[in-house]
Design a protein around this motif. Sequence first.
Motif, PDB file in Angstrom:
ATOM      1  N   VAL A  37       0.855  -1.208   0.000  1.00 31.14           N
ATOM      2  CA  VAL A  37       0.000   0.000   0.000  1.00 31.14           C
ATOM      3  C   VAL A  37       0.884   1.249   0.000  1.00 31.14           C
ATOM      4  N   ASP A  42      -3.329   3.099  -4.433  1.00 29.52           N
ATOM      5  CA  ASP A  42      -4.613   2.499  -4.835  1.00 29.52           C
ATOM      6  C   ASP A  42      -4.440   1.188  -5.597  1.00 29.52           C
ATOM      7  N   LEU A  45      -3.990  -1.454  -3.211  1.00 27.39           N
ATOM      8  CA  LEU A  45      -5.265  -1.745  -2.532  1.00 27.39           C
ATOM      9  C   LEU A  45      -6.142  -2.641  -3.395  1.00 27.39           C
ATOM     10  N   ILE A 177     -12.678  -0.710   2.225  1.00 26.22           N
ATOM     11  CA  ILE A 177     -11.350  -1.337   2.308  1.00 26.22           C
ATOM     12  C   ILE A 177     -11.281  -2.039   3.659  1.00 26.22           C
ATOM     13  N   GLN A 181      -4.721  -3.725   5.028  1.00 25.51           N
ATOM     14  CA  GLN A 181      -4.543  -2.742   3.943  1.00 25.51           C
ATOM     15  C   GLN A 181      -5.320  -1.447   4.230  1.00 25.51           C
ATOM     16  N   ALA A 185      -3.691   2.165   4.354  1.00 21.01           N
ATOM     17  CA  ALA A 185      -4.196   3.262   3.520  1.00 21.01           C
ATOM     18  C   ALA A 185      -4.383   4.535   4.351  1.00 21.01           C
TER      19      ALA A 185
END
Length: 422
Positions: A37, A42, A45, A177, A181, A185
């Motif tokens: 990440v 993104d 992700l 999400i 992760q 993020a």
Amino acid sequence: MNIISYPERSEWPELLTRPVQDSSAIEAKVLPILDLVKTKGDEGLRELAKKFDGIDLNEFAFSQEEFDTAEDQLDETLKAAIRQAYQNIHTFHKAQLQSVEKIETMPGVTCWRRSVGIEKVGIYIPGGTAPLFSTVLMLGIPAQLAGCKEVVLCTPSNHPAILFAAKLVGVTSAFRIGGAQAIAAMAYGTESVPKVYKIFGPGNQYVTTAKMLISKEGIAIDMPAGPSEVAVYADDTAVASFVAADLLSQAEHGADSQVLLVSTSEKFLAEVNDELTLQLEQLPRRDLAFQSITNSKAILVNSAYEAIDILNDYAAEHLILSVEDAELVAEKIFNAGSIFLGNYTPESCGDYASGTNHTLPTNGYARAFSGVSVDSFVKKITVQHITEIGIRNIGPTVEAMAEAESLDAHKRAVSIRLKSLL
Ligand SMILES: NC(=O)c1ccc[n+]([C@@H]2O[C@H](COP(=O)([O-])OP(=O)(O)OC[C@H]3O[C@@H](n4cnc5c(N)ncnc54)[C@H](O)[C@@H]3O)[C@@H](O)[C@H]2O)c1
Ligand SMILES: N[C@H](CO)Cc1c[nH]c[nH+]1
Ligand SMILES: [Zn+2]
């Protein structure tokens, strides 16, 4: 449950340990997730959503349309329940807001403390095995009361109740999400997800490990809130079917949850065991609950003193006191996340709606950590103002101390002012 009779004190440490997890093995899985990440944002992700959640996502942010339709998808009874829970949690947490008071420590020297909401916070809402929308209220309400400007929500679930609750508490952005992760993020920021200063919320072993790891990189976390747990202390005044129901209520969170029952009555422990067998049969999540009950223990003690000692040693996330004079017993408890008194205070009420927070320290962390509160979302900034009279009063004290520490520049910052007043 395995009933253990009158264990010697020397046996307690082994008896009271939680199921041991191989933390280095989990770290080895989580570190590459954090790294992916951090380096790929993104794109990373997307790979992880596919790998761990089996979903293909282009956009992570929940859309306005999803928020709008969430309300229509929920029945009125559930919406009324969420609003009632919101009210109670808001009322209890609002009382935690502290007023600012200026204190004159000596004439002309005034100090005070301001509470300032942390500007950017992230809240993780578990959703792997159940969509825990109640956690949105538990984290979002104190954030709202603290005055946090940006509240970023991440969850693997798209359950409409999560979005309904998120709207109630006024989150500023919400993303689909999950897992480690999601923590990465919010910690590092990606093209879609804003970087925050502090991350809150419970979760499974991957989520908890990710929080611990990113906390070493300067991002604050609320606490390590792992698998839910409950300890119950019951005497002859307790009701076996109620106690069994309470134990199962936390056991159903996950196979790694642990529950503990302590009693002075052998007959009562046997009755609870029978009830557990009966009630387990009726649970849809009986497999999870069964595994966690199998990992759990019922301890027969000689006296109330021994029970209290064991409970303080264990430091449960939740502690139910189904005993006579429960309030008096509670005063002797100094290690627990949250305490529930008497036969009609099931822990579930605290989980959802009575008003207290359900994000609590697990795994013995209640020895040193508190549960989430408004305080968790604020920083305390101290302020002081010293007048000319004040510097005359306090100056010599500071000069003497600075000189003794051999810090001449510190001393001079005072002396230069005192001289100007001669
Ligand atoms: N202590 C508290 O205050 C509190 C409150 C509520 C819930 N809880 C606990 O939160 C936990 C919720 O766990 P959950 O699993 O249901 O939901 P979760 O949202 O914490 O985790 C689900 C995510 O884990 C990731 N994942 C799954 N398998 C993985 C793997 N093999 N490797 C890496 N990542 C993987 C996936 O991305 C998935 O989205 C439970 O243990 C519950 O007891 C604690
Ligand atoms: N018991 C969990 C906290 O340890 C919280 C929760 C959410 N929903 C149901 N229970
Ligand atoms: Zn619960």
